[in-house]
Design a protein around this motif. Structure first.
Motif, PDB file in Angstrom:
ATOM      1  N   THR A 155      51.461  38.326  34.981  1.00 11.78           N
ATOM      2  CA  THR A 155      51.224  37.021  34.772  1.00 11.78           C
ATOM      3  C   THR A 155      49.382  36.900  34.475  1.00 11.78           C
ATOM      4  O   THR A 155      48.892  37.866  34.994  1.00 11.78           O
ATOM      5  CB  THR A 155      51.495  36.059  35.512  1.00 11.78           C
ATOM      6  OG1 THR A 155      51.117  36.354  36.918  1.00 11.78           O
ATOM      7  CG2 THR A 155      53.264  35.674  35.483  1.00 11.78           C
ATOM      8  N   ALA A 156      49.057  35.693  34.138  1.00 15.38           N
ATOM      9  CA  ALA A 156      47.603  35.514  33.834  1.00 15.38           C
ATOM     10  C   ALA A 156      46.842  35.603  35.101  1.00 15.38           C
ATOM     11  O   ALA A 156      47.344  35.111  35.973  1.00 15.38           O
ATOM     12  CB  ALA A 156      47.242  34.432  33.007  1.00 15.38           C
ATOM     13  N   PHE A 157      45.551  36.113  35.164  1.00 17.82           N
ATOM     14  CA  PHE A 157      44.622  35.917  36.177  1.00 17.82           C
ATOM     15  C   PHE A 157      44.292  34.305  36.139  1.00 17.82           C
ATOM     16  O   PHE A 157      43.724  33.979  34.780  1.00 17.82           O
ATOM     17  CB  PHE A 157      43.629  36.620  36.266  1.00 17.82           C
ATOM     18  CG  PHE A 157      44.152  37.890  36.881  1.00 17.82           C
ATOM     19  CD1 PHE A 157      43.949  38.124  38.165  1.00 17.82           C
ATOM     20  CD2 PHE A 157      44.715  39.154  36.167  1.00 17.82           C
ATOM     21  CE1 PHE A 157      44.259  39.504  38.797  1.00 17.82           C
ATOM     22  CE2 PHE A 157      45.104  40.159  36.571  1.00 17.82           C
ATOM     23  CZ  PHE A 157      44.671  40.516  37.941  1.00 17.82           C
ATOM     24  N   PRO A 158      44.050  33.809  37.193  1.00 15.11           N
ATOM     25  CA  PRO A 158      43.400  32.306  37.095  1.00 15.11           C
ATOM     26  C   PRO A 158      42.007  32.729  36.648  1.00 15.11           C
ATOM     27  O   PRO A 158      41.162  33.384  37.053  1.00 15.11           O
ATOM     28  CB  PRO A 158      43.390  31.622  38.646  1.00 15.11           C
ATOM     29  CG  PRO A 158      44.510  32.795  39.526  1.00 15.11           C
ATOM     30  CD  PRO A 158      44.289  34.128  38.544  1.00 15.11           C
ATOM     31  N   ALA A 159      41.450  31.439  36.177  1.00 12.40           N
ATOM     32  CA  ALA A 159      40.075  31.497  35.394  1.00 12.40           C
ATOM     33  C   ALA A 159      39.155  31.664  36.684  1.00 12.40           C
ATOM     34  O   ALA A 159      38.165  32.204  36.240  1.00 12.40           O
ATOM     35  CB  ALA A 159      39.858  30.195  34.734  1.00 12.40           C
ATOM     36  N   GLU A 160      39.302  31.130  37.824  1.00  6.13           N
ATOM     37  CA  GLU A 160      38.311  31.167  39.105  1.00  6.13           C
ATOM     38  C   GLU A 160      38.175  32.408  39.654  1.00  6.13           C
ATOM     39  O   GLU A 160      37.264  32.883  40.372  1.00  6.13           O
ATOM     40  CB  GLU A 160      38.598  30.096  39.966  1.00  6.13           C
ATOM     41  CG  GLU A 160      39.845  30.097  40.742  1.00  6.13           C
ATOM     42  CD  GLU A 160      41.009  29.396  39.736  1.00  6.13           C
ATOM     43  OE1 GLU A 160      42.270  29.123  40.605  1.00  6.13           O
ATOM     44  OE2 GLU A 160      40.934  28.977  38.752  1.00  6.13           O
ATOM     45  N   THR A 161      39.254  33.522  39.116  1.00  2.00           N
ATOM     46  CA  THR A 161      39.441  34.739  39.868  1.00  2.00           C
ATOM     47  C   THR A 161      39.808  35.875  39.094  1.00  2.00           C
ATOM     48  O   THR A 161      40.856  36.181  38.856  1.00  2.00           O
ATOM     49  CB  THR A 161      40.313  34.753  41.203  1.00  2.00           C
ATOM     50  OG1 THR A 161      41.509  34.310  40.761  1.00  2.00           O
ATOM     51  CG2 THR A 161      39.730  33.866  42.367  1.00  2.00           C
TER      52      THR A 161
ATOM     53  N   PRO B  23      38.088  41.392  36.704  1.00  2.00           N
ATOM     54  CA  PRO B  23      36.940  42.092  37.213  1.00  2.00           C
ATOM     55  C   PRO B  23      36.690  41.761  38.662  1.00  2.00           C
ATOM     56  O   PRO B  23      36.278  42.761  39.568  1.00  2.00           O
ATOM     57  CB  PRO B  23      35.840  41.692  36.403  1.00  2.00           C
ATOM     58  CG  PRO B  23      36.530  41.381  35.104  1.00  2.00           C
ATOM     59  CD  PRO B  23      37.754  40.450  35.424  1.00  2.00           C
ATOM     60  N   LEU B  24      36.801  40.678  39.189  1.00  2.00           N
ATOM     61  CA  LEU B  24      36.574  40.205  40.740  1.00  2.00           C
ATOM     62  C   LEU B  24      37.622  40.993  41.343  1.00  2.00           C
ATOM     63  O   LEU B  24      37.146  41.501  42.463  1.00  2.00           O
ATOM     64  CB  LEU B  24      36.592  38.778  40.508  1.00  2.00           C
ATOM     65  CG  LEU B  24      36.355  38.073  42.100  1.00  2.00           C
ATOM     66  CD1 LEU B  24      34.845  38.215  42.265  1.00  2.00           C
ATOM     67  CD2 LEU B  24      36.660  36.765  42.196  1.00  2.00           C
ATOM     68  N   TRP B  25      38.905  40.859  41.123  1.00  2.00           N
ATOM     69  CA  TRP B  25      39.828  41.773  41.815  1.00  2.00           C
ATOM     70  C   TRP B  25      39.720  43.128  41.727  1.00  2.00           C
ATOM     71  O   TRP B  25      39.851  43.695  42.660  1.00  2.00           O
ATOM     72  CB  TRP B  25      41.149  41.209  41.320  1.00  2.00           C
ATOM     73  CG  TRP B  25      41.592  39.722  41.661  1.00  2.00           C
ATOM     74  CD1 TRP B  25      41.804  38.610  40.716  1.00  2.00           C
ATOM     75  CD2 TRP B  25      41.964  39.468  43.092  1.00  2.00           C
ATOM     76  NE1 TRP B  25      41.940  37.558  41.642  1.00  2.00           N
ATOM     77  CE2 TRP B  25      41.970  37.872  42.876  1.00  2.00           C
ATOM     78  CE3 TRP B  25      42.127  39.734  44.346  1.00  2.00           C
ATOM     79  CZ2 TRP B  25      42.533  37.132  43.795  1.00  2.00           C
ATOM     80  CZ3 TRP B  25      42.562  39.136  45.303  1.00  2.00           C
ATOM     81  CH2 TRP B  25      42.811  37.724  45.047  1.00  2.00           C
ATOM     82  N   GLN B  26      39.429  43.514  40.701  1.00  2.12           N
ATOM     83  CA  GLN B  26      39.367  45.200  40.586  1.00  2.12           C
ATOM     84  C   GLN B  26      38.271  45.703  41.314  1.00  2.12           C
ATOM     85  O   GLN B  26      38.241  46.646  41.944  1.00  2.12           O
ATOM     86  CB  GLN B  26      38.825  45.400  38.974  1.00  2.12           C
ATOM     87  CG  GLN B  26      38.795  46.759  38.989  1.00  2.12           C
ATOM     88  CD  GLN B  26      40.005  47.821  39.275  1.00  2.12           C
ATOM     89  OE1 GLN B  26      40.972  47.623  38.359  1.00  2.12           O
ATOM     90  NE2 GLN B  26      40.123  48.306  40.305  1.00  2.12           N
TER      91      GLN B  26
ATOM     92  N   LEU C 128      43.622  48.387  38.191  1.00  2.11           N
ATOM     93  CA  LEU C 128      44.339  47.001  38.191  1.00  2.11           C
ATOM     94  C   LEU C 128      44.029  46.500  36.781  1.00  2.11           C
ATOM     95  O   LEU C 128      43.030  46.959  35.999  1.00  2.11           O
ATOM     96  CB  LEU C 128      43.388  45.926  38.965  1.00  2.11           C
ATOM     97  CG  LEU C 128      44.061  44.408  38.647  1.00  2.11           C
ATOM     98  CD1 LEU C 128      45.439  44.389  39.515  1.00  2.11           C
ATOM     99  CD2 LEU C 128      43.168  43.482  39.617  1.00  2.11           C
ATOM    100  N   ASP C 129      45.329  46.163  35.970  1.00  5.93           N
ATOM    101  CA  ASP C 129      45.385  45.736  34.667  1.00  5.93           C
ATOM    102  C   ASP C 129      46.012  44.506  34.624  1.00  5.93           C
ATOM    103  O   ASP C 129      47.199  44.323  35.377  1.00  5.93           O
ATOM    104  CB  ASP C 129      45.829  46.638  33.720  1.00  5.93           C
ATOM    105  CG  ASP C 129      45.111  46.816  32.248  1.00  5.93           C
ATOM    106  OD1 ASP C 129      44.924  45.747  32.041  1.00  5.93           O
ATOM    107  OD2 ASP C 129      45.084  47.772  31.677  1.00  5.93           O
ATOM    108  N   SER C 130      45.803  43.710  33.329  1.00  5.74           N
ATOM    109  CA  SER C 130      46.576  42.793  32.942  1.00  5.74           C
ATOM    110  C   SER C 130      46.203  42.461  31.471  1.00  5.74           C
ATOM    111  O   SER C 130      45.146  42.521  31.080  1.00  5.74           O
ATOM    112  CB  SER C 130      46.532  41.435  33.800  1.00  5.74           C
ATOM    113  OG  SER C 130      47.102  40.346  33.201  1.00  5.74           O
ATOM    114  N   ALA C 131      47.169  42.323  30.925  1.00  8.44           N
ATOM    115  CA  ALA C 131      46.913  41.935  29.326  1.00  8.44           C
ATOM    116  C   ALA C 131      47.627  40.340  28.887  1.00  8.44           C
ATOM    117  O   ALA C 131      47.900  40.202  27.970  1.00  8.44           O
ATOM    118  CB  ALA C 131      47.476  42.980  28.184  1.00  8.44           C
TER     119      ALA C 131
END
Length: 167
Positions: free
Chosen positions: A40-46, A49-52, A59-62
């Motif tokens: 699912t989408a990453f929240p805009a506030e996190t 790249p912050l998590w990676q 880590l990936d997400s599209a």
């Protein structure tokens, strides 16, 4: 000898205590080349790249959708186009593995790749479902587990379904 390539699919954030992120960390510590794929989408506030920066593995997400059906289909598309993995692990929660198991059953992808479903909690009686989204999510989650090659749960290292005798 090359390291095993493993994809771990989650709908949660890769934070401490998130079960699939913990599973990915265990596999990485054991020497696997791990990709943690957020369904699912990453929240805009996190953002991603912050998590990676906090993780020792990829880590990936599209995905831009938090809808379970859309996320499940986007997971299939991402994995279809990615270099092959030696194993794919996914949580039953959210149903991200649904289209992976459908693609396998139809002979479209993952012919020799184990698909492993992880149950977060021991199965219990499900509450009554009140809207279409709940029914859809329940369907995706159940079929994800049914179509997997192996299922793990709390307190169980894993068990495999008998070999399929149909084609």
């Amino acid at each position: 000898m090359s390291r095993r390539r493993v994809c771990v699919v989650t709908s949660g954030l890769p934070a401490p205590g998130e079960p699939m992120a913990a599973r990915a960390a265990e596999m990485h510590a054991a020497g696997a080349e791990v990709t943690l794929l957020r369904a699912t989408a990453f929240p805009a506030e996190t953002p991603l790249p912050l998590w990676q920066a906090r993780l020792p593995f990829r880590l990936d997400s599209a995905f831009a959708s938090d809808d379970p059906a859309d996320a499940a289909f986007e997971t299939w598309l991402w994995l279809r186009d990615a270099p092959p993995f030696d194993a794919i692990h996914f949580a039953a929660a959210g149903g991200a593995g649904y289209w992976l198991t459908v693609a396998r059953r139809c002979g479209l992808a993952f012919p020799g790749t184990p698909l492993v479903c992880h149950l977060a909690d021991a199965p219990t009686a499900a509450p009554l479902l009140h809207d279409l989204r709940q029914i859809e999510r329940d369907f995706l989650e159940r079929r994800s587990a049914e179509g997997a090659d192996a299922v793990t749960g709390p307190g169980r290292p894993g068990w495999a379904l008998p070999a399929r005798r149909w084609r």
